[in-house]
Enzyme design. Structure first.
Site, PDB file in Angstrom:
ATOM      1  CG  ASP A  18      -2.049   0.988   1.121  1.00  0.00           C
ATOM      2  OD1 ASP A  18      -2.284   1.508   0.012  1.00  0.00           O
ATOM      3  OD2 ASP A  18      -2.687   1.270   2.145  1.00  0.00           O
ATOM      4  CG  ASN A  66      -7.165  -2.576  -6.339  1.00  0.00           C
ATOM      5  OD1 ASN A  66      -6.279  -3.377  -6.007  1.00  0.00           O
ATOM      6  ND2 ASN A  66      -7.523  -1.563  -5.555  1.00  0.00           N
TER       7      ASN A  66
END
Ligand code: FPP
Length: 237
Positions: A18, A66
């Site tokens: 991340d 995503n």
């Protein structure tokens, strides 16, 4: 960093990569530049995990959520993934067993073909297990397992009573693998974000204040040391 011999031996680690976007933004670069650097870090950390005796490592490369990102960003991540797939053959000497977690049917057919081929070719490798989660969602994985068992019951291959935690585990993408000892999330966030929901029941969560593209081998050492410091009781005393 100094660390005792075998400090990582046999560990199973989940990593949520991340902070790529923030890393790029800080430098005035497009988000895709963060993913490119992130993909390099992924390869270096994979190699390092193998060297220090990690048993299995799972990287969260692309979640079922995503797809909501701009088309250009999704395309860039998939291109980086495709480049990695081609390189994976050079990594054969590292003896990793590569497993892809997630619903690959939505991916580029050329990628699917490579993924199947890489899994077949590395199946009998005796080194670390490298799991790469692509179009992966923890809830979707649990639903998929429930459906597989329901199908077996409907076909008369098993009874309802035979639906156990072990039977469910055997229907997960990670079947036969040890559950993660800890889940590592850099970039300061403290969420699982639909990652390994079934497998993470007893995993320690280790969050770190470093963006994934800046993540180093020393950061992994620190995460492992943090994990080794925590006492784990599995609900006991
Ligand atoms: C999260 O950062 C990262 C991703 C959604 C993509 C991760 C993908 C790669 C590292 C490259 C492709 C994968 C492989 C296996 C080669 P973010 O964009 O959410 O960061 P932010 O929270 O700072 O916006």
């Amino acid at each position: 960093m100094e660390h005792p011999q075998d400090f990582a031996k046999g560990l199973s680690i989940g990593i949520i990569m991340d902070g790529n976007g923030r890393w790029a933004k800080q430098r005035g670069l497009p988000r895709t530049a963060g993913h490119k650097k992130g993909a390099e870090v992924f390869q270096d950390i994979t190699r390092y995990c193998n060297q220090i005796g990690v048993e299995s490592v799972t990287f969260y490369a692309f979640s079922t959520e995503n797809w909501k990102r701009p088309l250009e960003e999704v395309g860039a991540i998939m291109r980086l993934f495709g480049e990695y797939l081609l390189k994976a053959y050079d990594y054969q000497k590292e003896n990793n067993r590569v497993v892809f977690l997630g619903d690959r049917s939505a991916l580029d057919p050329k990628h699917q073909e490579l993924m199947n081929d890489i899994e077949t070719r590395t199946r009998n490798n005796t080194g670390m297990t490298l799991n790469i989660a692509v179009n992966y969602g923890g809830r979707a994985e649990i639903v998929r397992a429930a459906k597989a068992l329901a199908r077996k019951v409907a076909q008369g291959d098993m009874t309802v009573e035979q639906i156990t935690e072990e039977a469910m585990s055997n229907e997960m993408y990670t079947r036969g693998q040890k559950d993660p000892d800890f889940i590592l999330r850099p970039s300061g966030e403290k969420r699982l974000s639909n990652f390994m929901l079934w497998q993470a029941a007893y995993s320690e969560l280790v969050e770190m204040d470093v963006l994934w593209p800046d993540f180093t081998r020393e950061d992994l050492d620190r995460a492992i040391q943090e994990f080794n410091r925590r006492s784990r009781r599995f609900g006991g005393v």
